[in-house]
Design an enzyme around this catalytic site. Structure first.
Site, PDB file in Angstrom:
ATOM      1  N   GLY A 194       0.794  -1.232   0.000  1.00 24.64           N
ATOM      2  CA  GLY A 194       0.000   0.000   0.000  1.00 24.64           C
ATOM      3  C   GLY A 194       0.822   1.275   0.000  1.00 24.64           C
ATOM      4  O   GLY A 194       0.311   2.342   0.360  1.00 24.64           O
ATOM      5  N   LEU A 235      -4.402  -6.966  -7.148  1.00 20.83           N
ATOM      6  CA  LEU A 235      -3.965  -8.064  -8.009  1.00 20.83           C
ATOM      7  C   LEU A 235      -5.085  -8.901  -8.616  1.00 20.83           C
ATOM      8  O   LEU A 235      -4.815  -9.827  -9.377  1.00 20.83           O
ATOM      9  CB  LEU A 235      -3.001  -8.966  -7.230  1.00 20.83           C
ATOM     10  CG  LEU A 235      -1.805  -8.192  -6.637  1.00 20.83           C
ATOM     11  CD1 LEU A 235      -0.846  -9.135  -5.944  1.00 20.83           C
ATOM     12  CD2 LEU A 235      -1.088  -7.373  -7.706  1.00 20.83           C
ATOM     13  N   HIS A 293       0.477   0.107 -13.494  1.00 21.84           N
ATOM     14  CA  HIS A 293       1.214  -1.120 -13.783  1.00 21.84           C
ATOM     15  C   HIS A 293       2.707  -0.789 -13.780  1.00 21.84           C
ATOM     16  O   HIS A 293       3.115   0.210 -14.379  1.00 21.84           O
ATOM     17  CB  HIS A 293       0.780  -1.681 -15.144  1.00 21.84           C
ATOM     18  CG  HIS A 293       1.382  -3.024 -15.401  1.00 21.84           C
ATOM     19  ND1 HIS A 293       0.910  -4.175 -14.809  1.00 21.84           N
ATOM     20  CD2 HIS A 293       2.448  -3.405 -16.142  1.00 21.84           C
ATOM     21  CE1 HIS A 293       1.648  -5.196 -15.183  1.00 21.84           C
ATOM     22  NE2 HIS A 293       2.586  -4.757 -16.001  1.00 21.84           N
ATOM     23  N   ASP A 331      -4.772  -5.425 -17.579  1.00 26.50           N
ATOM     24  CA  ASP A 331      -3.761  -4.494 -18.118  1.00 26.50           C
ATOM     25  C   ASP A 331      -4.036  -4.083 -19.568  1.00 26.50           C
ATOM     26  O   ASP A 331      -3.111  -3.976 -20.368  1.00 26.50           O
ATOM     27  CB  ASP A 331      -2.361  -5.141 -18.044  1.00 26.50           C
ATOM     28  CG  ASP A 331      -1.993  -5.529 -16.632  1.00 26.50           C
ATOM     29  OD1 ASP A 331      -2.401  -4.819 -15.702  1.00 26.50           O
ATOM     30  OD2 ASP A 331      -1.303  -6.546 -16.468  1.00 26.50           O
TER      31      ASP A 331
HETATM   32  C1  GAR Z   1       3.280  -1.289  -7.474  1.00 27.81           C
HETATM   33  O1  GAR Z   1       4.574  -1.303  -8.010  1.00 27.81           O
HETATM   34  C2  GAR Z   1       2.253  -1.401  -8.574  1.00 27.81           C
HETATM   35  O2  GAR Z   1       2.643  -0.805  -9.771  1.00 27.81           O
HETATM   36  C3  GAR Z   1       2.159  -2.893  -8.744  1.00 27.81           C
HETATM   37  O3  GAR Z   1       2.211  -3.411  -7.431  1.00 27.81           O
HETATM   38  C4  GAR Z   1       3.041  -2.559  -6.647  1.00 27.81           C
HETATM   39  C5  GAR Z   1       2.316  -2.271  -5.356  1.00 27.81           C
HETATM   40  O4  GAR Z   1       3.146  -1.615  -4.447  1.00 27.81           O
HETATM   41  N1  GAR Z   1       0.952  -3.257  -9.434  1.00 27.81           N
HETATM   42  C6  GAR Z   1       0.879  -4.311 -10.221  1.00 27.81           C
HETATM   43  O5  GAR Z   1       1.812  -5.067 -10.396  1.00 27.81           O
HETATM   44  C7  GAR Z   1      -0.464  -4.519 -10.901  1.00 27.81           C
HETATM   45  N2  GAR Z   1      -0.357  -5.471 -11.976  1.00 27.81           N
HETATM   46  P1  GAR Z   1       2.515  -0.881  -3.190  1.00 27.81           P
HETATM   47  O6  GAR Z   1       1.535  -1.876  -2.549  1.00 27.81           O
HETATM   48  O7  GAR Z   1       3.673  -0.609  -2.284  1.00 27.81           O
HETATM   49  O8  GAR Z   1       1.830   0.344  -3.672  1.00 27.81           O
END
Ligand code: GAR
Length: 188
Positions: A13, A86, A105, A146
């Site tokens: 998060g 996700l 993404h 995506d």
């Molecule tokens: C982020 O890097 C986001 O871009 C990615 O998950 C991470 C979450 O980090 N999203 C995906 O991979 C979606 N396909 P966070 O929970 O620290 O914000």
């Protein structure tokens, strides 16, 4: 009236926290709730610190969508941000929020997208394929992973010494700087 935005997050998060902090003193957006499909995701701790209610819904409930939709309507939510979320967004939500759900993404779509491509999996795949650049993509969400129209892409250069971890650091840096700006660009 402020636009009411729900944030969906499955993991740490850090983007959710960054967005909420960025817009702390603005008169355009408010963030009444965070939803997660993981009861123990760190995003719940962040929500507590930020004094924003966070809720857990099961994967089955998210996939069905109807209970979530009722919940979002109760809070009069206008828009949804996926910040490290996700699961695929069900059709019922996509249709209820046309052009009002966006995702970030951690790569340059359409490369390195699709089912299973999230978080570190993406950075490992980018490294394995010897890319000379990566970056972020902010896009609208449709019924496919995506796949929606792209709002913003920002690139970073990679070199031979980069590891999946260092790529993740570069990409996170871009996310923190540009994701809030993309939100402002489309909804302010
Ligand atoms: C982020 O890097 C986001 O871009 C990615 O998950 C991470 C979450 O980090 N999203 C995906 O991979 C979606 N396909 P966070 O929970 O620290 O914000």
């Amino acid at each position: 009236m402020k636009r009411k935005i729900a944030i969906f997050a499955s993991g740490s998060g850090s983007n959710a926290e960054n967005i909420i902090s960025y817009f702390e003193k603005n008169d355009k957006f408010e963030f009444p709730l965070i939803l997660s499909n993981k009861p123990d995701a760190y995003v719940h701790q962040r929500a507590k610190k930020l004094q924003i209610p966070s809720f857990y819904f099961s994967k089955e409930s998210f996939i069905d969508g109807n209970e979530i939709l009722d919940f979002l309507n109760t809070y009069k939510i206008d828009s949804i941000i996926l910040a490290g979320f996700l699961l695929k967004v069900p059709e019922v939500l996509v249709q209820a929020f046309p052009n009002n759900i966006i995702n970030i993404h951690p790569a340059l779509l359409p490369k390195f997208g699709g089912k299973g491509m999230y978080g570190d999996n993406v950075h490992k795949a980018v490294k394995a394929s010897g890319e000379t650049e990566s970056g972020i993509t902010v896009h609208y969400v449709n019924e496919h992973y995506d796949d929606g129209n792209i709002i913003l892409q920002v690139k970073c250069a990679l070199n031979d010494l980069d590891t999946p971890e260092s790529i993740a650091d570069k990409v996170h840096g871009l996310e923190y700087e540009f994701f809030p700006k993309a939100i402002e660009q489309i909804w302010a």
